[in-house]
Scaffold this motif. Structure first.
Motif, PDB file in Angstrom:
ATOM      1  N   ILE A 161      52.728  -9.328 -40.310  1.00 56.29           N
ATOM      2  CA  ILE A 161      54.074  -9.875 -40.086  1.00 56.29           C
ATOM      3  C   ILE A 161      54.032 -11.105 -39.174  1.00 56.29           C
ATOM      4  CG2 ILE A 161      56.345  -9.392 -39.103  1.00 56.29           C
ATOM      5  CD1 ILE A 161      55.883  -6.439 -39.909  1.00 56.29           C
ATOM      6  N   LEU A 162      53.297 -10.986 -38.043  1.00 51.59           N
ATOM      7  CA  LEU A 162      53.339 -12.036 -37.026  1.00 51.59           C
ATOM      8  C   LEU A 162      52.266 -13.108 -37.225  1.00 51.59           C
ATOM      9  CD1 LEU A 162      53.937  -9.844 -33.831  1.00 51.59           C
ATOM     10  CD2 LEU A 162      55.633 -11.042 -35.212  1.00 51.59           C
ATOM     11  N   CYS A 192      47.216  -9.749 -28.096  1.00 52.51           N
ATOM     12  CA  CYS A 192      46.841 -10.753 -27.087  1.00 52.51           C
ATOM     13  C   CYS A 192      45.351 -11.099 -27.201  1.00 52.51           C
ATOM     14  CB  CYS A 192      47.167 -10.224 -25.693  1.00 52.51           C
ATOM     15  SG  CYS A 192      46.665 -11.311 -24.334  1.00 52.51           S
ATOM     16  N   ASN A 193      44.500 -10.066 -27.303  1.00 54.31           N
ATOM     17  CA  ASN A 193      43.056 -10.298 -27.380  1.00 54.31           C
ATOM     18  C   ASN A 193      42.657 -10.958 -28.690  1.00 54.31           C
ATOM     19  OD1 ASN A 193      42.768  -9.172 -24.871  1.00 54.31           O
ATOM     20  ND2 ASN A 193      41.982  -7.216 -25.587  1.00 54.31           N
ATOM     21  N   LYS A 194      43.410 -10.644 -29.744  1.00 55.56           N
ATOM     22  CA  LYS A 194      43.117 -11.278 -31.031  1.00 55.56           C
ATOM     23  C   LYS A 194      43.373 -12.786 -30.935  1.00 55.56           C
ATOM     24  CE  LYS A 194      43.742 -10.636 -35.970  1.00 55.56           C
ATOM     25  NZ  LYS A 194      44.340  -9.818 -37.036  1.00 55.56           N
ATOM     26  N   LEU A 202      49.668   0.120 -36.879  1.00 51.07           N
ATOM     27  CA  LEU A 202      50.682  -0.806 -36.367  1.00 51.07           C
ATOM     28  C   LEU A 202      50.100  -2.206 -36.186  1.00 51.07           C
ATOM     29  CD1 LEU A 202      52.512   1.426 -33.720  1.00 51.07           C
ATOM     30  CD2 LEU A 202      53.359   0.702 -35.955  1.00 51.07           C
ATOM     31  N   VAL A 203      48.840  -2.273 -35.725  1.00 52.60           N
ATOM     32  CA  VAL A 203      48.195  -3.576 -35.550  1.00 52.60           C
ATOM     33  C   VAL A 203      48.051  -4.282 -36.897  1.00 52.60           C
ATOM     34  CG1 VAL A 203      46.010  -4.693 -34.964  1.00 52.60           C
ATOM     35  CG2 VAL A 203      47.003  -3.016 -33.405  1.00 52.60           C
ATOM     36  N   LEU A 204      47.668  -3.523 -37.937  1.00 56.38           N
ATOM     37  CA  LEU A 204      47.569  -4.102 -39.278  1.00 56.38           C
ATOM     38  C   LEU A 204      48.920  -4.656 -39.730  1.00 56.38           C
ATOM     39  CD1 LEU A 204      45.317  -1.506 -41.144  1.00 56.38           C
ATOM     40  CD2 LEU A 204      44.721  -3.858 -40.563  1.00 56.38           C
ATOM     41  N   VAL A 240      49.054  -1.930 -28.622  1.00 56.90           N
ATOM     42  CA  VAL A 240      49.329  -2.912 -29.672  1.00 56.90           C
ATOM     43  C   VAL A 240      49.485  -4.304 -29.060  1.00 56.90           C
ATOM     44  CG1 VAL A 240      50.990  -3.627 -31.430  1.00 56.90           C
ATOM     45  CG2 VAL A 240      50.362  -1.224 -31.236  1.00 56.90           C
ATOM     46  N   SER A 241      50.127  -4.369 -27.903  1.00 57.31           N
ATOM     47  CA  SER A 241      50.316  -5.663 -27.227  1.00 57.31           C
ATOM     48  C   SER A 241      48.983  -6.289 -26.832  1.00 57.31           C
ATOM     49  CB  SER A 241      51.198  -5.487 -25.983  1.00 57.31           C
ATOM     50  OG  SER A 241      52.462  -4.987 -26.323  1.00 57.31           O
TER      51      SER A 241
END
Length: 349
Positions: free
Chosen positions: A269-270, A28-30, A262-264, A23-24
């Motif tokens: 959220i972030l 980061c890549n996004k 979780l990424v969605l 997920v991290s």
């Protein structure tokens, strides 16, 4: 603490490490690709593998793990296959819509189940298949939108699914067959994976983006996120081999869909990504499928442990109680052994 408890804790730790690191690195890549426009995914992956290998080489020199070489042809074939599967997945994304690419990723689980059933004789219970079906339905609702088909994209997706499934099955079988740890396998296969992608990565990215990775303007911010991505990738690559070795390729894919959910959620959220009621419904259904899969796997593992303990107990009783041999029809064999023993003793005297 017993061996079983240590194994369970190790498995939980591997799963947790895989989720957190994956997920991290996605977040980061996004930021790297969406905000900073560094869109060279295949080349970036080759750098990930190169940094992972260098880190493992330092760890080997510091004696954190032991080098255990085995069949070089197997390692080379496995490493190159992994590199090809990554390249095919990126090509699949380039030639297909996002929705069809998500369908490609969903197809990995049923394909893995089919291959393990046909070629490895592994059996999946009806309730496990039911849980996987619920999971795939939920992830499909949450992620799949448009399904634009084309011949070349479909062929690339099929090849990507097959190579990914075979590579992940090999990750599990190689560790068990050659008695090597996830770290030892990753260390030996990393150069071949990295080499494959270092050679084809820049050409593949040029073909997909019409941009040259070496002509890109590397600002301080871009360089920082590339380095951060490479550092996180060490944990991602290590945990991938660790999870598949401790569990199974199917469980790793289930975990991968948990990461997607979780990424969605974190993106909403972030990063304030758009989020609809359909996404929420899909994630909830997927979570139910994951819970059922985990629950059924736990029940079946406990049942296998009880059966194994019962068989071991029966074996010990058979060794200690000669009457069991008589009941099992071994009277003649026992008598024969006894007669041979008496004859030998008489000759000796």
């Amino acid at each position: 603490m017993g061996e079983g408890e240590r194994f369970q804790l190790g498995t939980i730790g591997a799963l947790t490490l895989s989720v957190v690191s994956s997920v991290s690195i996605v977040i980061c890549n996004k930021a790297l690709m969406s905000s900073l426009h560094f869109i060279f995914a295949t080349t970036l992956t080759s750098w990930h593998l190169l940094v992972t290998f260098c880190s493992l080489h330092v760890a080997l020199k510091m004696r954190f793990f032991e080098h255990k070489p085995f069949e070089q042809k197997v390692v080379m074939g496995f490493g190159i296959l992994n590199g090809i599967s990554i390249g095919l997945l990126n090509l699949s994304l380039g030639f297909n819509s996002v929705g069809f690419y998500q369908m490609t990723k969903l197809a990995i689980i049923p394909c893995t189940v089919m291959l393990e059933t046909l070629f490895l004789g592994k059996k999946f219970s009806t309730r496990i298949q039911f849980a996987l079906g619920i999971l795939l339905l939920g992830v499909g609702i949450a992620t799949v939108t448009d399904l634009q088909l084309n011949a070349l994209g479909s062929i690339l997706s099929l090849l990507a699914v097959i190579t990914t499934c075979v590579a992940q099955i090999m990750t599990n079988t190689i560790q068990k067959k050659f008695k090597v740890s996830s770290t030892q396998l990753l260390y030996q296969s990393c150069p071949y994976q990295a080499g494959t992608l270092l050679i084809c990565g820049p050409f593949l990215d040029k073909f997909l983006t019409n941009l040259n990775v070496f002509a890109f303007k590397y600002t301080t911010q871009v360089t920082f996120f590339i380095v951060l991505s490479c550092l996180i990738s060490i944990s991602v690559n290590f945990s991938t081999f660790l999870v598949i070795g401790k569990t199974s390729p199917v469980t790793y894919q289930v975990l991968g869909h948990l990461k997607t959910c979780l990424v969605l959620a974190f993106g909403y959220i972030l990063l304030q990504d758009p989020f609809s009621s359909r996404n929420l419904l899909g994630i909830l259904i997927a979570m139910i499928g994951m819970f059922l899969y985990s629950y059924y796997c736990t029940l079946e593992n406990q049942q296998k442990a009880v059966e194994a303990a019962a068989q071991a107990s029966q074996a010990r009783e058979a060794e200690s109680d000669p009457l069991i041999n008589v009941e099992n029809g071994s009277t003649v064999a026992t008598d024969t052994v006894g007669q041979k023993s008496q004859a030998w003793s008489k000759d000796k005297d």
